[in-house]
Design a protein around this motif. Sequence first.
Motif, PDB file in Angstrom:
ATOM      1  N   PRO A 103       0.752  -1.278  -0.194  1.00 25.47           N
ATOM      2  CA  PRO A 103       0.160  -0.151  -0.173  1.00 25.47           C
ATOM      3  C   PRO A 103       0.981   1.267  -0.123  1.00 25.47           C
ATOM      4  CG  PRO A 103      -1.031  -1.641   1.657  1.00 25.47           C
ATOM      5  CD  PRO A 103       0.516  -2.059   1.044  1.00 25.47           C
ATOM      6  N   GLN A 104       0.331   2.306  -0.732  1.00 23.34           N
ATOM      7  CA  GLN A 104       0.786   3.704  -0.908  1.00 23.34           C
ATOM      8  C   GLN A 104      -0.295   4.492  -1.154  1.00 23.34           C
ATOM      9  OE1 GLN A 104       3.537   4.385  -4.285  1.00 23.34           O
ATOM     10  NE2 GLN A 104       2.772   2.566  -5.375  1.00 23.34           N
ATOM     11  N   GLN A 105       0.122   5.918  -0.513  1.00 21.72           N
ATOM     12  CA  GLN A 105      -1.317   6.472  -0.569  1.00 21.72           C
ATOM     13  C   GLN A 105      -1.586   6.991  -1.867  1.00 21.72           C
ATOM     14  OE1 GLN A 105      -2.759   7.590   2.103  1.00 21.72           O
ATOM     15  NE2 GLN A 105      -1.828   7.648   3.858  1.00 21.72           N
ATOM     16  N   HIS A 106      -2.923   7.383  -1.773  1.00 25.66           N
ATOM     17  CA  HIS A 106      -3.431   8.044  -3.130  1.00 25.66           C
ATOM     18  C   HIS A 106      -3.144   7.353  -4.477  1.00 25.66           C
ATOM     19  CE1 HIS A 106      -4.148  10.999  -0.416  1.00 25.66           C
ATOM     20  NE2 HIS A 106      -3.017  11.200  -0.038  1.00 25.66           N
ATOM     21  N   CYS A 107      -3.043   5.887  -4.469  1.00 31.55           N
ATOM     22  CA  CYS A 107      -2.919   5.221  -5.399  1.00 31.55           C
ATOM     23  C   CYS A 107      -3.986   4.302  -5.906  1.00 31.55           C
ATOM     24  CB  CYS A 107      -1.610   4.365  -5.446  1.00 31.55           C
ATOM     25  SG  CYS A 107      -0.090   5.251  -5.438  1.00 31.55           S
ATOM     26  N   PRO A 108      -4.017   4.051  -7.253  1.00 34.73           N
ATOM     27  CA  PRO A 108      -5.014   3.163  -7.828  1.00 34.73           C
ATOM     28  C   PRO A 108      -5.017   1.779  -7.279  1.00 34.73           C
ATOM     29  CG  PRO A 108      -3.771   3.838  -9.690  1.00 34.73           C
ATOM     30  CD  PRO A 108      -3.264   4.544  -8.571  1.00 34.73           C
ATOM     31  N   GLU A 109      -3.956   1.091  -7.143  1.00 34.56           N
ATOM     32  CA  GLU A 109      -3.788  -0.284  -6.598  1.00 34.56           C
ATOM     33  C   GLU A 109      -4.182  -0.614  -5.058  1.00 34.56           C
ATOM     34  OE1 GLU A 109       0.549   1.519  -6.214  1.00 34.56           O
ATOM     35  OE2 GLU A 109      -1.226   1.673  -7.469  1.00 34.56           O
ATOM     36  N   MET A 110      -4.736   0.441  -4.522  1.00 42.86           N
ATOM     37  CA  MET A 110      -5.164   0.230  -3.056  1.00 42.86           C
ATOM     38  C   MET A 110      -6.209  -0.714  -3.073  1.00 42.86           C
ATOM     39  SD  MET A 110      -4.613   4.014  -1.043  1.00 42.86           S
ATOM     40  CE  MET A 110      -5.485   3.199   0.368  1.00 42.86           C
ATOM     41  N   VAL A 111      -7.165  -0.717  -4.043  1.00 45.91           N
ATOM     42  CA  VAL A 111      -7.972  -1.781  -3.885  1.00 45.91           C
ATOM     43  C   VAL A 111      -7.661  -3.124  -4.085  1.00 45.91           C
ATOM     44  CG1 VAL A 111     -10.093  -2.593  -5.406  1.00 45.91           C
ATOM     45  CG2 VAL A 111      -9.806  -0.062  -4.988  1.00 45.91           C
ATOM     46  N   LEU A 112      -6.616  -3.316  -4.985  1.00 46.74           N
ATOM     47  CA  LEU A 112      -5.952  -4.617  -5.116  1.00 46.74           C
ATOM     48  C   LEU A 112      -5.097  -5.050  -3.673  1.00 46.74           C
ATOM     49  CD1 LEU A 112      -4.597  -4.453  -8.697  1.00 46.74           C
ATOM     50  CD2 LEU A 112      -6.531  -5.978  -7.969  1.00 46.74           C
ATOM     51  N   SER A 113      -4.642  -3.944  -3.066  1.00 45.16           N
ATOM     52  CA  SER A 113      -3.682  -4.032  -1.867  1.00 45.16           C
ATOM     53  C   SER A 113      -4.452  -4.652  -0.757  1.00 45.16           C
ATOM     54  CB  SER A 113      -3.104  -2.675  -1.430  1.00 45.16           C
ATOM     55  OG  SER A 113      -2.451  -2.144  -2.543  1.00 45.16           O
ATOM     56  N   LYS A 114      -5.727  -4.637  -0.889  1.00 48.29           N
ATOM     57  CA  LYS A 114      -6.699  -5.204   0.538  1.00 48.29           C
ATOM     58  C   LYS A 114      -6.730  -6.875   0.532  1.00 48.29           C
ATOM     59  CE  LYS A 114      -9.848  -1.203   0.599  1.00 48.29           C
ATOM     60  NZ  LYS A 114     -11.167  -0.760   0.364  1.00 48.29           N
ATOM     61  N   SER A 115      -5.880  -7.508  -0.552  1.00 48.05           N
ATOM     62  CA  SER A 115      -5.777  -8.924  -0.775  1.00 48.05           C
ATOM     63  C   SER A 115      -4.263  -9.308  -0.416  1.00 48.05           C
ATOM     64  CB  SER A 115      -6.385  -9.357  -2.186  1.00 48.05           C
ATOM     65  OG  SER A 115      -7.472  -9.116  -2.461  1.00 48.05           O
ATOM     66  N   LEU A 116      -3.577  -8.288   0.013  1.00 47.06           N
ATOM     67  CA  LEU A 116      -2.151  -8.588   0.136  1.00 47.06           C
ATOM     68  C   LEU A 116      -1.809  -9.653   1.293  1.00 47.06           C
ATOM     69  CD1 LEU A 116      -0.019  -5.384   0.098  1.00 47.06           C
ATOM     70  CD2 LEU A 116       0.306  -7.326  -1.132  1.00 47.06           C
ATOM     71  N   GLY A 117      -2.619  -9.722   2.145  1.00 50.64           N
ATOM     72  CA  GLY A 117      -2.439 -10.904   3.427  1.00 50.64           C
ATOM     73  C   GLY A 117      -2.728 -12.246   2.723  1.00 50.64           C
ATOM     74  N   MET A 118      -3.654 -12.250   1.631  1.00 51.11           N
ATOM     75  CA  MET A 118      -4.009 -13.569   1.010  1.00 51.11           C
ATOM     76  C   MET A 118      -2.574 -13.972   0.289  1.00 51.11           C
ATOM     77  SD  MET A 118      -6.459 -14.580  -1.945  1.00 51.11           S
ATOM     78  CE  MET A 118      -5.603 -13.436  -3.107  1.00 51.11           C
ATOM     79  N   HIS A 119      -2.117 -13.000  -0.238  1.00 50.13           N
ATOM     80  CA  HIS A 119      -0.961 -13.208  -1.277  1.00 50.13           C
ATOM     81  C   HIS A 119       0.257 -13.475  -0.431  1.00 50.13           C
ATOM     82  CE1 HIS A 119      -3.175 -11.758  -4.675  1.00 50.13           C
ATOM     83  NE2 HIS A 119      -3.117 -10.482  -4.186  1.00 50.13           N
ATOM     84  N   ILE A 120       0.310 -12.897   0.733  1.00 52.86           N
ATOM     85  CA  ILE A 120       1.435 -13.220   1.377  1.00 52.86           C
ATOM     86  C   ILE A 120       1.459 -14.806   1.797  1.00 52.86           C
ATOM     87  CG2 ILE A 120       2.856 -12.574   3.839  1.00 52.86           C
ATOM     88  CD1 ILE A 120       2.040  -9.635   3.176  1.00 52.86           C
ATOM     89  N   SER A 121       0.393 -15.036   2.594  1.00 50.86           N
ATOM     90  CA  SER A 121      -0.094 -16.421   3.064  1.00 50.86           C
ATOM     91  C   SER A 121       0.355 -17.393   1.807  1.00 50.86           C
ATOM     92  CB  SER A 121      -1.414 -16.597   3.417  1.00 50.86           C
ATOM     93  OG  SER A 121      -1.727 -17.827   3.809  1.00 50.86           O
ATOM     94  N   GLN A 122      -0.153 -17.200   0.448  1.00 50.11           N
ATOM     95  CA  GLN A 122      -0.010 -18.089  -0.349  1.00 50.11           C
ATOM     96  C   GLN A 122       1.474 -18.092  -0.845  1.00 50.11           C
ATOM     97  OE1 GLN A 122      -2.797 -18.059  -3.671  1.00 50.11           O
ATOM     98  NE2 GLN A 122      -4.638 -17.857  -2.375  1.00 50.11           N
ATOM     99  N   MET A 123       2.205 -17.095  -0.872  1.00 48.20           N
ATOM    100  CA  MET A 123       3.642 -17.138  -1.261  1.00 48.20           C
ATOM    101  C   MET A 123       4.323 -17.874  -0.313  1.00 48.20           C
ATOM    102  SD  MET A 123       6.087 -13.697  -1.859  1.00 48.20           S
ATOM    103  CE  MET A 123       5.579 -12.868  -0.614  1.00 48.20           C
ATOM    104  N   ARG A 124       4.109 -17.761   1.013  1.00 48.84           N
ATOM    105  CA  ARG A 124       4.724 -18.476   1.848  1.00 48.84           C
ATOM    106  C   ARG A 124       4.487 -20.204   1.745  1.00 48.84           C
ATOM    107  NH1 ARG A 124       3.400 -14.367   7.019  1.00 48.84           N
ATOM    108  NH2 ARG A 124       5.383 -12.949   6.671  1.00 48.84           N
ATOM    109  N   THR A 125       3.280 -20.381   1.619  1.00 44.36           N
ATOM    110  CA  THR A 125       2.809 -21.830   1.308  1.00 44.36           C
ATOM    111  C   THR A 125       3.697 -22.288   0.058  1.00 44.36           C
ATOM    112  OG1 THR A 125       0.652 -21.362   2.224  1.00 44.36           O
ATOM    113  CG2 THR A 125       0.973 -23.466   0.871  1.00 44.36           C
ATOM    114  N   SER A 126       3.677 -21.432  -0.769  1.00 45.17           N
ATOM    115  CA  SER A 126       4.271 -21.953  -2.256  1.00 45.17           C
ATOM    116  C   SER A 126       5.871 -22.153  -2.069  1.00 45.17           C
ATOM    117  CB  SER A 126       3.836 -20.865  -3.303  1.00 45.17           C
ATOM    118  OG  SER A 126       2.471 -20.948  -3.656  1.00 45.17           O
ATOM    119  N   TYR A 127       6.055 -21.192  -1.232  1.00 46.17           N
ATOM    120  CA  TYR A 127       7.651 -21.098  -1.164  1.00 46.17           C
ATOM    121  C   TYR A 127       8.236 -22.392  -0.390  1.00 46.17           C
ATOM    122  CZ  TYR A 127      12.287 -20.422   0.970  1.00 46.17           C
ATOM    123  OH  TYR A 127      13.579 -20.441   1.472  1.00 46.17           O
ATOM    124  N   HIS A 128       7.493 -22.833   0.783  1.00 44.55           N
ATOM    125  CA  HIS A 128       7.622 -24.129   1.407  1.00 44.55           C
ATOM    126  C   HIS A 128       7.487 -25.273   0.693  1.00 44.55           C
ATOM    127  CE1 HIS A 128       8.993 -22.619   5.402  1.00 44.55           C
ATOM    128  NE2 HIS A 128       7.846 -21.608   5.124  1.00 44.55           N
TER     129      HIS A 128
END
Length: 263
Positions: free
Chosen positions: A116-141
């Motif tokens: 997330p960064q202020q006043h940027c259009p990707e903020m809507v997509l950023s709300k799913s970051l927790g899921m992406h981080i979780s999936q990244m860690r799972t895939s990494y392992h």
Amino acid sequence: MNNMLELHEARQYLERQKADTYSGILNFLSDDISPEKMRKIAKLSAFVCAPKHQPTVKEKINFIYINVVLSCFKLASPHIRLYQNLILLLGQVLHEQISLSENLPLRFIAVVLLWPQQHCPEMVLSKSLGMHISQMRTSYHMVMKKVYNGKRPIVHFILGKKQGYERLVHLGEIKRCIGAGQEDFTLMWENGQIWKQKKVEELLCRVTGQVKNKLILADTCIPGLKLEITPVFQSQLSGHALESQVSFFIGFSIKGPVALDIK
């Protein structure tokens, strides 16, 4: 030249340059690849990813990586897709059918670009970051654990203070910033002296968060969104009580975002 032949040759060139995998593309950051060659790779990747050529998901992901890496070499290059357009492409790819082999590279670059960064259009997509981080860690392992065999994954980017591509600070930029060779840089990284350099502090964005067991919940500019960060050195959490406030720099590794220089 026949379009199909031209497409075939473009793909072959990208393969020869190891620009057909995300890891090969990330290696350009430390391989001293010439800007001219990087521009050619970007041009051919854009050609391959033209909609009429029906690029694969992997090719689209590689195209995103190539744009990010090229931006580290030459921000003014005409071959770099506008940052906002790259975010739109990323959003489209995230809605496609993703194979197991492409899940890790996609989640990694999503976390890097959507932090997330202020006043940027990707903020809507950023709300799913927790899921992406979780999936990244799972895939990494699942995919990478044996490769690293206990070693700490490489931090490819660190969150900077600027916007767009420029907020992704790669290690080469930090080395140039302080004029350090590889040996000195490695030593300064290990002993933490790198973070005490004024030029480095001016370049990077210090983030706040709360200690949660062996993790840190990083604050973001999105209300209510806190993201789990793993300390690079667990020892830096010693002396910090549970739920105490800390500040740190955020590094992006293939294993997930990490906290650097925790205070």
